[in-house]
Each structure stands twice: as C-alpha cells, then as structure tokens.
Write an enzyme that holds these catalytic residues in place. Structure first.
Site, mmCIF file in Angstrom:
data_model
loop_
_atom_site.group_PDB
_atom_site.id
_atom_site.type_symbol
_atom_site.label_atom_id
_atom_site.label_comp_id
_atom_site.label_asym_id
_atom_site.label_seq_id
_atom_site.Cartn_x
_atom_site.Cartn_y
_atom_site.Cartn_z
ATOM 1 N N LYS A 111 -16.283 3.792 6.486
ATOM 2 C CA LYS A 111 -16.002 5.231 6.393
ATOM 3 C C LYS A 111 -17.151 5.944 5.649
ATOM 4 O O LYS A 111 -17.576 7.029 6.039
ATOM 5 C CB LYS A 111 -14.674 5.483 5.681
ATOM 6 N N THR B 288 -11.889 9.526 3.645
ATOM 7 C CA THR B 288 -10.972 8.965 2.657
ATOM 8 C C THR B 288 -11.540 9.013 1.240
ATOM 9 O O THR B 288 -12.762 9.003 1.053
ATOM 10 C CB THR B 288 -10.683 7.495 3.046
ATOM 11 N N ASP B 289 -10.638 8.977 0.267
ATOM 12 C CA ASP B 289 -11.073 8.892 -1.139
ATOM 13 C C ASP B 289 -11.659 7.519 -1.468
ATOM 14 O O ASP B 289 -12.314 7.344 -2.498
ATOM 15 C CB ASP B 289 -9.901 9.212 -2.094
ATOM 16 N N GLU B 290 -11.406 6.537 -0.573
ATOM 17 C CA GLU B 290 -11.864 5.171 -0.866
ATOM 18 C C GLU B 290 -13.382 5.056 -0.940
ATOM 19 O O GLU B 290 -13.907 4.108 -1.514
ATOM 20 C CB GLU B 290 -11.347 4.189 0.193
ATOM 21 N N TYR C 268 -13.576 -1.585 5.237
ATOM 22 C CA TYR C 268 -13.060 -0.289 5.730
ATOM 23 C C TYR C 268 -13.765 0.878 5.035
ATOM 24 O O TYR C 268 -14.318 1.763 5.702
ATOM 25 C CB TYR C 268 -11.538 -0.197 5.513
HETATM 26 P P1 NAD Z 1 -4.104 5.233 12.113
HETATM 27 O O1 NAD Z 1 -4.638 3.854 12.110
HETATM 28 O O2 NAD Z 1 -2.647 5.457 12.013
HETATM 29 O O3 NAD Z 1 -4.606 5.999 13.427
HETATM 30 C C1 NAD Z 1 -5.902 5.870 13.933
HETATM 31 C C2 NAD Z 1 -5.860 6.267 15.403
HETATM 32 O O4 NAD Z 1 -7.192 6.169 15.927
HETATM 33 C C3 NAD Z 1 -4.989 5.343 16.261
HETATM 34 O O5 NAD Z 1 -4.152 6.115 17.085
HETATM 35 C C4 NAD Z 1 -5.984 4.558 17.108
HETATM 36 O O6 NAD Z 1 -5.482 4.191 18.377
HETATM 37 C C5 NAD Z 1 -7.129 5.555 17.213
HETATM 38 N N1 NAD Z 1 -8.417 4.905 17.475
HETATM 39 C C6 NAD Z 1 -8.931 3.794 16.881
HETATM 40 N N2 NAD Z 1 -10.144 3.511 17.379
HETATM 41 C C7 NAD Z 1 -10.421 4.486 18.289
HETATM 42 C C8 NAD Z 1 -11.523 4.760 19.132
HETATM 43 N N3 NAD Z 1 -12.604 3.964 19.148
HETATM 44 N N4 NAD Z 1 -11.480 5.835 19.940
HETATM 45 C C9 NAD Z 1 -10.386 6.657 19.959
HETATM 46 N N5 NAD Z 1 -9.290 6.429 19.185
HETATM 47 C C10 NAD Z 1 -9.320 5.363 18.370
HETATM 48 O O7 NAD Z 1 -4.881 5.988 10.947
HETATM 49 P P2 NAD Z 1 -4.409 7.228 10.065
HETATM 50 O O8 NAD Z 1 -3.761 6.730 8.844
HETATM 51 O O9 NAD Z 1 -3.738 8.207 10.932
HETATM 52 O O10 NAD Z 1 -5.846 7.789 9.634
HETATM 53 C C11 NAD Z 1 -6.509 8.779 10.422
HETATM 54 C C12 NAD Z 1 -7.838 9.107 9.775
HETATM 55 O O11 NAD Z 1 -7.610 9.597 8.452
HETATM 56 C C13 NAD Z 1 -8.763 7.900 9.612
HETATM 57 O O12 NAD Z 1 -10.067 8.326 9.866
HETATM 58 C C14 NAD Z 1 -8.607 7.491 8.160
HETATM 59 O O13 NAD Z 1 -9.793 6.907 7.683
HETATM 60 C C15 NAD Z 1 -8.350 8.826 7.504
HETATM 61 N N6 NAD Z 1 -7.523 8.803 6.278
HETATM 62 C C16 NAD Z 1 -6.320 8.181 6.251
HETATM 63 C C17 NAD Z 1 -5.534 8.236 5.094
HETATM 64 C C18 NAD Z 1 -4.188 7.586 5.015
HETATM 65 O O14 NAD Z 1 -3.597 7.546 3.936
HETATM 66 N N7 NAD Z 1 -3.621 7.093 6.093
HETATM 67 C C19 NAD Z 1 -6.026 8.899 3.950
HETATM 68 C C20 NAD Z 1 -7.290 9.509 4.027
HETATM 69 C C21 NAD Z 1 -8.023 9.470 5.196
HETATM 70 O O1 DAU Z 2 -6.796 6.101 -0.124
HETATM 71 C C1 DAU Z 2 -6.755 6.493 1.210
HETATM 72 C C2 DAU Z 2 -6.536 5.270 2.064
HETATM 73 O O2 DAU Z 2 -5.139 4.950 1.918
HETATM 74 C C3 DAU Z 2 -6.845 5.479 3.543
HETATM 75 O O3 DAU Z 2 -8.206 5.729 3.673
HETATM 76 C C4 DAU Z 2 -6.480 4.236 4.352
HETATM 77 O O4 DAU Z 2 -6.696 4.455 5.730
HETATM 78 C C5 DAU Z 2 -4.996 3.954 4.131
HETATM 79 O O5 DAU Z 2 -4.646 2.763 4.792
HETATM 80 C C6 DAU Z 2 -4.702 3.824 2.641
HETATM 81 O O6 DAU Z 2 -5.352 2.630 2.107
HETATM 82 P P1 DAU Z 2 -4.593 1.712 1.044
HETATM 83 O O7 DAU Z 2 -5.199 0.382 1.061
HETATM 84 O O8 DAU Z 2 -4.477 2.409 -0.263
HETATM 85 O O9 DAU Z 2 -3.120 1.709 1.726
HETATM 86 P P2 DAU Z 2 -2.029 0.563 1.893
HETATM 87 O O10 DAU Z 2 -0.756 1.228 2.303
HETATM 88 O O11 DAU Z 2 -2.530 -0.572 2.702
HETATM 89 O O12 DAU Z 2 -1.847 0.045 0.388
HETATM 90 C C7 DAU Z 2 -1.442 0.922 -0.653
HETATM 91 C C8 DAU Z 2 -1.482 0.109 -1.945
HETATM 92 O O13 DAU Z 2 -0.426 -0.854 -1.883
HETATM 93 C C9 DAU Z 2 -2.765 -0.681 -2.141
HETATM 94 O O14 DAU Z 2 -3.082 -0.716 -3.517
HETATM 95 C C10 DAU Z 2 -2.413 -2.083 -1.659
HETATM 96 C C11 DAU Z 2 -0.937 -2.189 -1.983
HETATM 97 N N1 DAU Z 2 -0.147 -3.037 -1.059
HETATM 98 C C12 DAU Z 2 -0.251 -2.809 0.270
HETATM 99 C C13 DAU Z 2 0.449 -3.567 1.163
HETATM 100 C C14 DAU Z 2 0.308 -3.343 2.644
HETATM 101 C C15 DAU Z 2 0.697 -3.996 -1.570
HETATM 102 O O15 DAU Z 2 0.825 -4.177 -2.802
HETATM 103 N N2 DAU Z 2 1.412 -4.748 -0.678
HETATM 104 C C16 DAU Z 2 1.311 -4.590 0.669
HETATM 105 O O16 DAU Z 2 1.968 -5.344 1.428
#
Ligand code: NAD
Ligand code: DAU
Length: 355
Positions: free
Chosen positions: A163, A133-135, A159
C-alpha cells in the site's frame, strides 16, 4: 456525470457505492475482479438501480480500463481495489504486489492517458482518489503522538509495504504528470459486508458456531476503529473539496485494544443472542482463546485526522458504542450473507491460519 469505482464489491467499496447512489444523482461504473473478498451480493441493494453499471474486471487490465474510461468518461476514479488482509499477505505476498502495486500503477497509467485527452474544463474537474491505510505509517509506542500526514512511511508487513508503494506512485503521478490525484489514509473500518476473515466479523461468526475466538499474542495491540459509513463520507468530501496532490488522514479517534473489542463483542452477543442453557459454554467470553501472535504484528496504530477536520469540516458522526451494536445486529440478521461469502477457499484459509 459519472465516476469509476474500483474494488466496488468488497467491504468498503460496496458501502461506498450504496451510500453514493443514495446521496448523489450520478452514475457509478463499478469495477471489481471478484476475488475471494469481492462478492456481488454486497451490491444487491443497488442491483436494480439504472445508475449502477457493474463490470467484472481487473484494475491491471489496461485495455479494459482504457475502454471504460473512453466509453463512460468519468469525472473521477476512486480506487478501493486491493488485496487487503495482512495475514494473507504474510502467507502469500505476491498477489499484494500484483494488485496493490502493479494494478495501481496500471490504473494510474490509464488515468494519465485519459486525462491527457480531456478538454480544459473536464481536466479541471477530473480527480483520481486513491484509498489507502494508516498501516503505511508503521507501529507506534503507547505514548507516541498519532501519525500525521507528514509522518514518514514505515510499513512492517507485505500488505502495508504494497500500500505504501502505491501511495508513493500516486504522489509521483501528481508531481511528474500533473495528474489531479489525492490519497486518503484511514484507520480500521467496521460495519456491514466485511469479509469474515477480519477481526470483528470473524469473532461474531465464530461465536455463533461456538468456535474459539482467536486473540493474537497478548491482545493488547491497539487499533483505531471507524464506522465504514463515516469513512465513505470522508472520501466523498475529499473528492469534492480536497486539494490535488494532498494526503488526508481519516480516523475514528477511537483507539481500542483488540481484547477490549472482543470482550465488548461478547457482551453484545450475550445480550442479543444469549447462549442456550444446554450449551457447553455459559457465555461467549468462554470462547476467547489466546493464540500465536501475527509475525511482525504492529503494536499500535493511531491516526491524526486534524487536517481533514480543519480543512474540510469532516468528523466521525457515528459513536462506536451505537455503531458496533448495530454492526453485530447486522451480522446476526444476515447470517445467510455470511454463509454465501464463505466458500471452500474460506474454510481452507481458516484451517491454514488457525490450525
Ligand atoms: P476488501 O478486501 O473487502 O475488498 C477489496 C475488493 O477489491 C474486493 O472486492 C476484491 O475483489 C477487489 N479486487 C482485488 N483485486 C482486484 C483487482 N486486481 N482488480 C479489481 N478489483 C480487485 O477490502 P476493503 O476492506 O474493502 O478495503 C478497500 C480499500 O480500503 C483497500 O485499498 C484497503 O487497503 C483500504 N483500507 C481498508 C481499511 C479497512 O479497515 N478495511 C482501512 C483503511 C484502508
Ligand atoms: O488499519 C487499517 C487496516 O485495518 C486496513 O488497511 C486493512 O486492510 C484491514 O484489514 C485492517 O488491518 P488489521 O490487520 O488491523 O485488521 P484485522 O481485522 O485483520 O485485525 C485487527 C487486529 O486484530 C489486529 O491487531 C490483528 C488482530 N487479530 C486479527 C484476527 C483476524 C486477532 O487478534 N485475531 C484474529 O483472528
């Protein structure tokens, strides 16, 4: 040929498996622990596909992973498995350390053992791709340049710290053990099958129920939004052409303040699903509610993706305007899916987080 995809029943993992099977003629061993965020329904599109083999399991279960590697002999491991929700990591960080750090470590160990036994040709072809992630780069000021791969890590919540830790382990396994590993660091994804605890699906879901649309703090925090299909394409390209030991940033060149995203969602919903005349609100905008800020809330993320653009020729193909509209349509047309994934645990979470 075969690849092993972990976290395949989550948001991005499921999109990746579906796209992979439509683009490539290769078997996918699809592993997921099916936590609250993992849902087999996300993979229903490929349920009948013989090239898709689902295994319910944990990346930290070394015996299982060793066996899968031995039996299926994948040419790559793509690791999506993680605890992914920042707010949950603030309430209960331990699961994040368990899966994101220890789980990734064990997956690396299994992969290292497997890699060590491969013949020279299979060694040359093997890849371990870690999705991150970019985080990890931490928060940026409004006028700071976007984070490049050379930026130091400054994670600010459990989180992102977990990561960052896993990214360091992946780097170490390349340098210490020559494991052909690559890492991608991507910005915020949106699209189908995202669990409705994250901002975009949460807002759509709440709006449909005429519940408040919670905006943390002043809503001026900035995220860079990328369509999930573009992220999946970038990962396929890194797997194909990326150099081992390298990190590739992936971003949408699409920075938006949270309040701007939520207002846009309200506009789209007003158009696609207008509020009925006898409702207590006249527009979805009426539901916008400013709530207490997330502790340690990062103000801005912005990703410099020029390396993957220059080296691999990737760029985001989908425009935000079109894809966010399609994403809202998807959630409106798939409310049954939403109802299936939100169970007792979800309601407890919402109560706890937004009470
Ligand atoms: P998600 O939470 O939707 O999915 C995660 C999946 O991993 C789930 O299906 C869960 O059951 C599975 N899981 C959790 N623990 C596990 C374990 N111990 N063994 C096997 N499976 C397990 O997450 P996502 O949004 O699909 O993110 C996927 C990956 O991409 C993550 O590594 C996250 O850090 C990264 N990522 C997400 C975003 C985003 O915006 N969602 C952006 C950048 C990177
Ligand atoms: O930047 C990449 C990340 O993006 C991934 O690594 C994470 O897995 C993914 O969950 C996401 O993280 P964020 O914290 O940015 O996503 P989220 O959707 O939870 O929140 C997006 C923005 O919106 C953040 O600034 C928090 C804000 N937010 C979120 C929720 C759930 C609100 O203002 N209200 C809310 O109820």
């Amino acid at each position: 040929m075969t690849i092993l995809v972990t976290g395949s029943a989550g948001f991005i993992g499921a999109n990746f498996v579906i796209d992979w099977l439509s683009e490539m003629d290769e078997t996918v061993i699809s592993l997921d622990k099916l936590t609250y965020a993992g849902n087999l329904n996300n993979l229903s599109e490929v349920e009948e596909d013989e090239r898709h083999i689902f295994v319910n399991g944990d990346i930290g279960d070394s015996i299982l992973i060793d066996r899968l590697l031995l039996i299926y002999k994948p040419r790559a491991v793509v690791n999506f498995a993680a605890e992914s929700h920042v707010d949950r990591s603030i309430h209960e960080p331990e699961a994040f350390l368990q899966t994101n750090v220890i789980g990734t470590f064990r997956l690396l160990e299994s992969s290292r053992r497997y890699y060590g036994e491969l013949n020279e040709k299979d060694k040359r072809n093997f890849r371990f791709l870690h999705v991150s992630t970019d985080e990890v780069y931490g928060s940026l000021d409004a006028d700071s340049p976007a984070s490049a791969e050379t930026e130091s890590f400054q994670p600010n919540n459990p989180y992102s710290a977990s990561k960052a830790s896993s990214d360091h382990l992946v780097r170490a396994y390349y340098h210490t053990y020559d494991l052909p590993a690559l890492t991608t660091n991507c910005s915020n994804n949106y699209g189908p099958y995202q669990f409705p605890e994250k901002l975009i699906p949460l807002v759509i879901h709440n709006a449909m129920a005429h519940k408040p649309l919670p905006i943390y703090g002043d809503g001026l925090q900035i995220r860079d939004w990328l369509y999930v299909g573009d992220h999946c394409e970038a990962i396929r390209m890194v797997l194909d052409e990326g150099s081992c030991g390298e990190v590739y940033n992936i971003g949408g060149l699409n920075e938006k303040a949270n309040i701007e995203v939520v207002r846009l969602l309200c506009d789209i919903l007003n158009e696609l699903h207008p509020v009925s005349r006898n409702a207590s609100i006249t527009s979805y905008h009426d539901l916008i509610t400013f709530v207490e800020d997330r502790p340690g809330h990062d103000r801005r993320y912005a990703i410099d993706a020029s390396k993957i653009v220059a080296e691999l020729g990737w760029h985001p193909a989908k425009s935000f305007t079109t894809s966010i509209q399609k994403t809202v349509e998807w959630y409106l047309n798939n409310q049954e899916w939403v109802e299936q994934v939100i169970n007792g645990d979800y309601h407890q979470w919402i109560e706890r987080q937004y009470a």
